[in-house]
Design a protein around this motif. Structure first.
Motif, short mmCIF file in Angstrom:
data_model
loop_
_atom_site.label_atom_id
_atom_site.label_comp_id
_atom_site.label_asym_id
_atom_site.label_seq_id
_atom_site.Cartn_x
_atom_site.Cartn_y
_atom_site.Cartn_z
N HIS A 3 27.84 40.34 40.09
CA HIS A 3 28.90 39.65 39.36
C HIS A 3 29.76 38.93 40.35
O HIS A 3 30.06 39.47 41.40
N PRO A 4 30.14 37.74 40.15
CA PRO A 4 29.98 36.90 38.97
C PRO A 4 28.55 36.37 38.85
O PRO A 4 27.78 36.44 39.81
N SER A 5 28.25 35.79 37.72
CA SER A 5 26.91 35.24 37.51
C SER A 5 26.74 33.98 38.35
O SER A 5 27.70 33.37 38.81
N TYR A 6 25.49 33.59 38.50
CA TYR A 6 25.21 32.39 39.29
C TYR A 6 25.77 31.14 38.62
O TYR A 6 26.21 30.22 39.31
N SER A 7 25.79 31.10 37.31
CA SER A 7 26.37 29.94 36.63
C SER A 7 27.88 29.87 36.89
O SER A 7 28.44 28.78 37.04
N ILE A 24 27.99 19.27 43.30
CA ILE A 24 27.45 19.67 44.60
C ILE A 24 26.20 20.50 44.40
O ILE A 24 25.21 20.35 45.10
N VAL A 25 26.23 21.39 43.43
CA VAL A 25 25.11 22.27 43.14
C VAL A 25 24.61 21.95 41.73
O VAL A 25 25.37 21.98 40.78
N ASN A 26 23.32 21.66 41.62
CA ASN A 26 22.75 21.27 40.33
C ASN A 26 21.92 22.37 39.67
O ASN A 26 21.57 22.24 38.51
N SER A 27 21.58 23.40 40.41
CA SER A 27 20.71 24.43 39.84
C SER A 27 21.06 25.80 40.41
O SER A 27 21.70 25.91 41.46
N ARG A 28 20.60 26.82 39.71
CA ARG A 28 20.81 28.19 40.20
C ARG A 28 20.06 28.39 41.51
O ARG A 28 20.51 29.15 42.37
N TYR A 29 18.94 27.72 41.66
CA TYR A 29 18.17 27.82 42.91
C TYR A 29 19.04 27.44 44.10
O TYR A 29 19.02 28.12 45.13
N GLU A 64 30.89 37.12 46.93
CA GLU A 64 32.34 37.22 46.77
C GLU A 64 33.06 36.10 47.52
O GLU A 64 34.05 35.56 47.04
N GLU A 65 32.56 35.75 48.70
CA GLU A 65 33.15 34.66 49.47
C GLU A 65 33.05 33.34 48.70
O GLU A 65 34.02 32.58 48.64
N PHE A 66 31.89 33.07 48.11
CA PHE A 66 31.74 31.85 47.31
C PHE A 66 32.64 31.89 46.09
O PHE A 66 33.27 30.89 45.74
#
Length: 76
Positions: A3-7, A24-29, A64-66
């Motif tokens: 947690h938190p989720s990738y979305s 900046i980020v387009n996908s969970r990958y 957590e940092e992100f």
């Protein structure tokens, strides 16, 4: 489950850019790759940017940092 989720992480990372710019980020990958890279940096000896990291695994620290906006992804 982490947690938190990738979305949710994608929303945090994309919020750091300008509103008119492309995300900046387009996908969970992409967020998975970024958190894994940060976790490897921590394993290699980089200091965690959060205060309470004792007993946490490197990937949990990276997530957590992100989530707290302490680490950013530079758009290419």
């Amino acid at each position: 489950m982490i947690h938190p989720s990738y979305s949710d992480l994608m929303k945090v990372v994309n919020a750091s850019g300008d509103e008119n710019d492309a995300p900046i980020v387009n996908s969970r990958y992409s967020i998975v790759i970024a958190t894994a890279k940060r976790a490897r940096q921590i394993v290699s000896g980089d200091d965690p940017l959060i205060d309470n990291y004792k007993g946490k695994k490197p990937l949990s620290i990276a997530v957590e940092e992100f989530d707290k906006g302490l680490v950013t992804i530079n758009a290419e």
